[in-house]
Design a protein around this motif. Structure first.
Motif, PDB file in Angstrom:
ATOM      1  N   TYR A  78     -22.815  43.620  -5.618  1.00 34.09           N
ATOM      2  CA  TYR A  78     -24.127  43.284  -6.163  1.00 34.09           C
ATOM      3  C   TYR A  78     -24.928  44.565  -6.435  1.00 34.09           C
ATOM      4  N   ASP A  79     -24.965  45.444  -5.455  1.00 34.00           N
ATOM      5  CA  ASP A  79     -25.701  46.700  -5.630  1.00 34.00           C
ATOM      6  C   ASP A  79     -25.136  47.519  -6.787  1.00 34.00           C
ATOM      7  N   ILE A 133     -25.068  44.700 -10.372  1.00 39.45           N
ATOM      8  CA  ILE A 133     -26.241  43.922 -10.771  1.00 39.45           C
ATOM      9  C   ILE A 133     -27.522  44.720 -10.560  1.00 39.45           C
ATOM     10  N   LYS A 134     -27.718  45.201  -9.361  1.00 35.84           N
ATOM     11  CA  LYS A 134     -28.931  45.950  -9.042  1.00 35.84           C
ATOM     12  C   LYS A 134     -29.037  47.234  -9.863  1.00 35.84           C
ATOM     13  N   GLU A 157     -28.303  38.917 -13.211  1.00 32.31           N
ATOM     14  CA  GLU A 157     -28.514  37.997 -12.074  1.00 32.31           C
ATOM     15  C   GLU A 157     -27.818  36.655 -12.318  1.00 32.31           C
ATOM     16  N   TRP A 217     -24.053  37.078 -12.030  1.00 29.13           N
ATOM     17  CA  TRP A 217     -23.678  37.230 -10.627  1.00 29.13           C
ATOM     18  C   TRP A 217     -23.291  35.897 -10.001  1.00 29.13           C
ATOM     19  N   SER A 240     -19.898  35.966  -7.888  1.00 26.50           N
ATOM     20  CA  SER A 240     -19.890  35.731  -6.438  1.00 26.50           C
ATOM     21  C   SER A 240     -19.132  34.443  -6.099  1.00 26.50           C
TER      22      SER A 240
END
Length: 160
Positions: free
Chosen positions: A31-32, A35-36, A126, A129, A133
């Motif tokens: 995620y980091d 996405i982040k 987002e 994701w 996930s």
């Protein structure tokens, strides 16, 4: 009998690339990273392939491509064996495309080193994701995304 599940990720761009085995424990790291840190982590023709193996057999995969101003495309494939006319058996997948905006499926943009995709397939990181996930944790397509097959795309549309 419990199956041995292995998930592998390959990330590639002109700037850098890596491949490694991952698990649900790596979701925060992923995620980091993807996405982040979007769009910094997705520069110079970036793409990502995440594959799921059951007992050393490729069973399904997700492919992502980025187009910096619009987001990520997500394609899911359930793998199967297919017999060719010459009798050879190959393993390939039936693709399903995550859709963000059906009204823009006829507009095409370049997402990966001269590969074009329909703008309506590109979604905010987002939202993408949710599909990534879900795939890593459970396998399969996320019910939180809308999926279509490529034959539904208008003639002017495309996917990669």
């Amino acid at each position: 009998m419990k199956r041995n599940t292995v998930i592998k990720i390959d990330f590639y761009s002109l700037a850098y690339s890596f491949n490694k085995e991952i698990s649900a424990a790596d979701l925060v790291w992923l995620y980091d990273r993807f996405i982040k840190e979007f769009p910094q982590s997705w520069v110079n023709c970036s793409g990502c392939l995440i594959e799921r193996f059951e007992d050393n057999i490729l069973t399904e995969r997700v492919t992502m491509y980025a187009y910096e101003p619009l987001g990520l495309s997500v394609t899911y494939e359930k793998m199967r064996d297919r017999k060719l006319k010459n009798g050879r058996i190959i393993r390939d997948g039936e693709p399903f495309l995550a859709v963000f905006d059906k009204t823009k499926l006829d507009r095409v943009v370049e997402v990966y080193c001269e590969l074009d995709t329909s703008e309506g397939l590109l979604m905010p990181p987002e939202k993408a994701w949710k599909g990534i996930s879900h795939f890593i944790e459970k396998g399969g397509m996320s019910p939180e995304l809308e999926w279509i097959t490529p034959d539904v795309l208008p003639e002017s549309g495309n996917w990669c």
